[in-house]
Scaffold this motif. Structure first.
Motif, PDB file in Angstrom:
ATOM      1  N   SER A 164       0.820  -1.215   0.000  1.00  0.00           N
ATOM      2  CA  SER A 164       0.000   0.000   0.000  1.00  0.00           C
ATOM      3  C   SER A 164       0.858   1.271   0.000  1.00  0.00           C
ATOM      4  N   PHE A 165       2.108   1.181   0.455  1.00  0.00           N
ATOM      5  CA  PHE A 165       2.974   2.371   0.477  1.00  0.00           C
ATOM      6  C   PHE A 165       3.909   2.441  -0.722  1.00  0.00           C
ATOM      7  N   GLU A 166       4.038   1.320  -1.436  1.00  0.00           N
ATOM      8  CA  GLU A 166       4.938   1.285  -2.574  1.00  0.00           C
ATOM      9  C   GLU A 166       4.484   2.330  -3.600  1.00  0.00           C
ATOM     10  N   GLY A 167       5.406   3.063  -4.152  1.00  0.00           N
ATOM     11  CA  GLY A 167       5.041   4.082  -5.134  1.00  0.00           C
ATOM     12  C   GLY A 167       4.797   5.447  -4.511  1.00  0.00           C
ATOM     13  N   MET A 168       4.816   5.513  -3.162  1.00  0.00           N
ATOM     14  CA  MET A 168       4.648   6.796  -2.471  1.00  0.00           C
ATOM     15  C   MET A 168       5.835   7.714  -2.792  1.00  0.00           C
ATOM     16  N   ARG A 169       5.556   8.996  -2.935  1.00  0.00           N
ATOM     17  CA  ARG A 169       6.642   9.935  -3.197  1.00  0.00           C
ATOM     18  C   ARG A 169       7.522  10.092  -1.946  1.00  0.00           C
ATOM     19  N   GLY A 170       8.834  10.039  -2.092  1.00  0.00           N
ATOM     20  CA  GLY A 170       9.747  10.236  -0.971  1.00  0.00           C
ATOM     21  C   GLY A 170       9.522  11.611  -0.363  1.00  0.00           C
ATOM     22  N   GLY A 171       9.682  11.729   0.959  1.00  0.00           N
ATOM     23  CA  GLY A 171       9.485  13.016   1.617  1.00  0.00           C
ATOM     24  C   GLY A 171       8.032  13.327   1.929  1.00  0.00           C
ATOM     25  N   SER A 172       7.112  12.393   1.619  1.00  0.00           N
ATOM     26  CA  SER A 172       5.699  12.617   1.959  1.00  0.00           C
ATOM     27  C   SER A 172       5.527  12.612   3.469  1.00  0.00           C
ATOM     28  N   SER A 173       4.650  13.500   3.969  1.00  0.00           N
ATOM     29  CA  SER A 173       4.295  13.426   5.385  1.00  0.00           C
ATOM     30  C   SER A 173       3.140  12.439   5.522  1.00  0.00           C
ATOM     31  N   VAL A 174       3.225  11.590   6.569  1.00  0.00           N
ATOM     32  CA  VAL A 174       2.244  10.508   6.729  1.00  0.00           C
ATOM     33  C   VAL A 174       1.720  10.508   8.160  1.00  0.00           C
ATOM     34  N   ALA A 175       0.398  10.516   8.318  1.00  0.00           N
ATOM     35  CA  ALA A 175      -0.222  10.411   9.644  1.00  0.00           C
ATOM     36  C   ALA A 175      -0.913   9.060   9.742  1.00  0.00           C
ATOM     37  N   ILE A 176      -0.504   8.257  10.719  1.00  0.00           N
ATOM     38  CA  ILE A 176      -1.007   6.888  10.841  1.00  0.00           C
ATOM     39  C   ILE A 176      -1.903   6.786  12.070  1.00  0.00           C
ATOM     40  N   LEU A 177      -3.155   6.436  11.822  1.00  0.00           N
ATOM     41  CA  LEU A 177      -4.133   6.360  12.901  1.00  0.00           C
ATOM     42  C   LEU A 177      -4.238   4.913  13.370  1.00  0.00           C
ATOM     43  N   VAL A 230      -0.616  17.504  14.000  1.00  0.00           N
ATOM     44  CA  VAL A 230      -0.142  17.211  12.638  1.00  0.00           C
ATOM     45  C   VAL A 230      -0.035  18.503  11.829  1.00  0.00           C
ATOM     46  N   LYS A 231      -1.052  19.356  11.935  1.00  0.00           N
ATOM     47  CA  LYS A 231      -1.036  20.596  11.136  1.00  0.00           C
ATOM     48  C   LYS A 231       0.120  21.508  11.541  1.00  0.00           C
ATOM     49  N   SER A 232       0.403  21.541  12.855  1.00  0.00           N
ATOM     50  CA  SER A 232       1.454  22.452  13.312  1.00  0.00           C
ATOM     51  C   SER A 232       2.824  22.036  12.776  1.00  0.00           C
ATOM     52  N   GLN A 233       2.942  20.777  12.341  1.00  0.00           N
ATOM     53  CA  GLN A 233       4.248  20.315  11.841  1.00  0.00           C
ATOM     54  C   GLN A 233       4.238  20.057  10.333  1.00  0.00           C
ATOM     55  N   THR A 234       3.153  20.498   9.667  1.00  0.00           N
ATOM     56  CA  THR A 234       3.081  20.339   8.209  1.00  0.00           C
ATOM     57  C   THR A 234       2.663  21.663   7.561  1.00  0.00           C
ATOM     58  N   GLY A 235       3.194  22.742   8.080  1.00  0.00           N
ATOM     59  CA  GLY A 235       2.923  24.060   7.500  1.00  0.00           C
ATOM     60  C   GLY A 235       1.461  24.460   7.587  1.00  0.00           C
ATOM     61  N   GLY A 236       0.727  23.881   8.567  1.00  0.00           N
ATOM     62  CA  GLY A 236      -0.682  24.218   8.740  1.00  0.00           C
ATOM     63  C   GLY A 236      -1.606  23.494   7.769  1.00  0.00           C
ATOM     64  N   ALA A 255      -9.691  10.677  10.622  1.00  0.00           N
ATOM     65  CA  ALA A 255      -8.554  10.719   9.690  1.00  0.00           C
ATOM     66  C   ALA A 255      -8.699  11.846   8.660  1.00  0.00           C
ATOM     67  N   TYR A 256      -9.937  12.124   8.236  1.00  0.00           N
ATOM     68  CA  TYR A 256     -10.128  13.150   7.188  1.00  0.00           C
ATOM     69  C   TYR A 256      -9.394  14.460   7.472  1.00  0.00           C
ATOM     70  N   PRO A 257      -9.611  15.078   8.655  1.00  0.00           N
ATOM     71  CA  PRO A 257      -8.970  16.389   8.870  1.00  0.00           C
ATOM     72  C   PRO A 257      -7.458  16.315   9.051  1.00  0.00           C
ATOM     73  N   LEU A 258      -6.906  15.077   9.098  1.00  0.00           N
ATOM     74  CA  LEU A 258      -5.447  14.953   9.183  1.00  0.00           C
ATOM     75  C   LEU A 258      -4.798  15.128   7.815  1.00  0.00           C
ATOM     76  N   VAL A 259      -5.609  14.976   6.743  1.00  0.00           N
ATOM     77  CA  VAL A 259      -5.067  15.008   5.372  1.00  0.00           C
ATOM     78  C   VAL A 259      -5.223  16.401   4.783  1.00  0.00           C
ATOM     79  N   ARG A 260      -4.228  16.848   4.069  1.00  0.00           N
ATOM     80  CA  ARG A 260      -4.322  18.140   3.394  1.00  0.00           C
ATOM     81  C   ARG A 260      -5.202  17.994   2.146  1.00  0.00           C
ATOM     82  N   PRO A 261      -5.752  19.110   1.634  1.00  0.00           N
ATOM     83  CA  PRO A 261      -6.457  19.045   0.359  1.00  0.00           C
ATOM     84  C   PRO A 261      -5.563  18.415  -0.716  1.00  0.00           C
TER      85      PRO A 261
END
Ligand SMILES: [Zn+2]
Ligand SMILES: [Zn+2]
Length: 349
Positions: A164-177, A230-236, A255-261
């Motif tokens: 499920s993570f294969e193909g993810m862009r390097g440097g992506s921020s990830v929040a795991i619930l 999460v927002k405070s450490q991902t530029g809001g 989980a929804y509000p943890l993800v950016r648009p």
């Protein structure tokens, strides 16, 4: 032989049953050396996902096992008696519409070990012996650098999460619930594949401590608001990727509000098909919902096995206890109630 058998809601028995025999020339009989208990097994034990599988009292348990070839059917070419092997949780035919497109876990003739009649009622892996159909296609020869215990994460949890993570862009921020076995495996795979920062959200301190050791930023949702953290450490903005490993309406809503648009919500928890998950929050924000259960495990197994053999992925933190198969009733209770820091338990016949 001894086998773990479901005895009805909340009951696990170790019973003496007939040894399986080769049924087809393409079968292999495997003597099980180690079998792990899956979160799915625990839900079957609780009786909460049995309808979907047609899983009933008297059915065998276990789909995560590794062992040694005991007997080989006449038409099997790739395996010999005495060889160490691991299986995926399921078999596939290799010829149908889905197999031709490599969607082998949606095979029209899929069968699975220890998962009840809707998936073919194959014997369970939490037993002394298992008959593996279509063995040349199903089994994988086990690398000698991978122990039997570590191999039990290959049929399902670690391989599935890796896929499920294969193909993810390097440097992506990830929040795991959720920091159960799937959540911790998510931390491992996200880290290996270059994610950062990785946030691990739970309220069990022992699990958060393991996630932190694996390189995640632990967030105890009893003590702080995970969205703020999460927002405070991902530029809001929120994380590029959130992973729900719980599979409840409440956890998806969390989980929804943890993800950016324009981010991705990976759905790694089993969601009951009767549940109505809201998609409203995904609509305007263009959040992609990504179903991640039952990826084509067998396709990814050689790569994940090599990562374990090379020391790049270490299953040790996922496997909290090893117990004799005869203690399966206690092991299920421990895993179900998270006693003694249980994460995932390996049974040894
Ligand atoms: Zn499993
Ligand atoms: Zn098929």
């Amino acid at each position: 032989m001894k086998a773990v058998i479901y005895g009805g809601k909340g009951k696990i028995n170790v019973e003496n049953i007939d040894e399986p025999k080769l049924r087809n020339d393409t079968d292999v009989l495997v003597r099980v050396k180690a079998a792990s208990i899956c979160g799915t097994d625990v839900r079957l034990y609780w009786g909460t996902m049995n309808d979907m599988f047609g899983y009933e009292a008297g059915d065998a348990m276990g789909h995560e096992f590794a062992g040694v070839v005991e007997e080989v059917g006449k038409a099997v070419h790739n395996f010999k008696k005495g060889q160490r092997v691991v299986s995926p949780f399921s078999t596939h035919c290799g010829h149908c519409y889905y197999c031709e497109r490599d969607h082998i876990t949606h095979c029209e003739k899929l069968t699975a070990f220890g998962l009840g009649k809707h998936w073919g009622s194959l014997g369970g892996g939490q037993a002394e012996l298992v008959c593996v159909p279509n063995a040349d296609r199903t089994l994988l020869a086990l690398d000698d650098r991978v122990s039997d215990e570590h191999a039990t994460v290959l049929p399902d949890v670690l391989t599935g999460v890796f896929a499920s993570f294969e193909g993810m862009r390097g440097g992506s921020s990830v929040a795991i619930l959720g920091c159960g076995p799937v959540g911790l495996a998510s931390v491992m795979c996200a880290r290996l594949l270059g994610a950062g920062p990785i946030f691990a959200i739970d309220h069990h301190e022992n699990r958060l401590a393991i996630a932190a050791k694996l390189g995640a930023i632990p967030i105890n949702f009893d003590q702080q608001d995970p969205v703020d953290a999460v927002k405070s450490q991902t530029g809001g903005r929120g994380a590029d990727i959130a992973t729900d490993t719980v599979g409840k309406i409440g956890s998806v809503n969390l989980a929804y509000p943890l993800v950016r648009p324009r981010g991705v919500l990976k759905m790694l928890g089993y969601i009951d098909p009767k549940e109505q998950i809201p998609i409203g929050p995904a609509s305007l924000a263009h959040i992609t919902l990504e179903p991640c259960l039952v990826p084509p495990i067998r396709r990814y197994q050689p790569r994940v096995m090599k990562l374990i053999a090379d020391g790049k992925l270490d299953p040790t933190p996922l496997l909290s206890h090893t117990m004799p198969l005869s203690e399966a009733p206690l092991a299920y209770k421990m895993m179900g109630e998270r006693l003694d820091g249980a994460i995932k338990i390996v049974l040894k016949p």
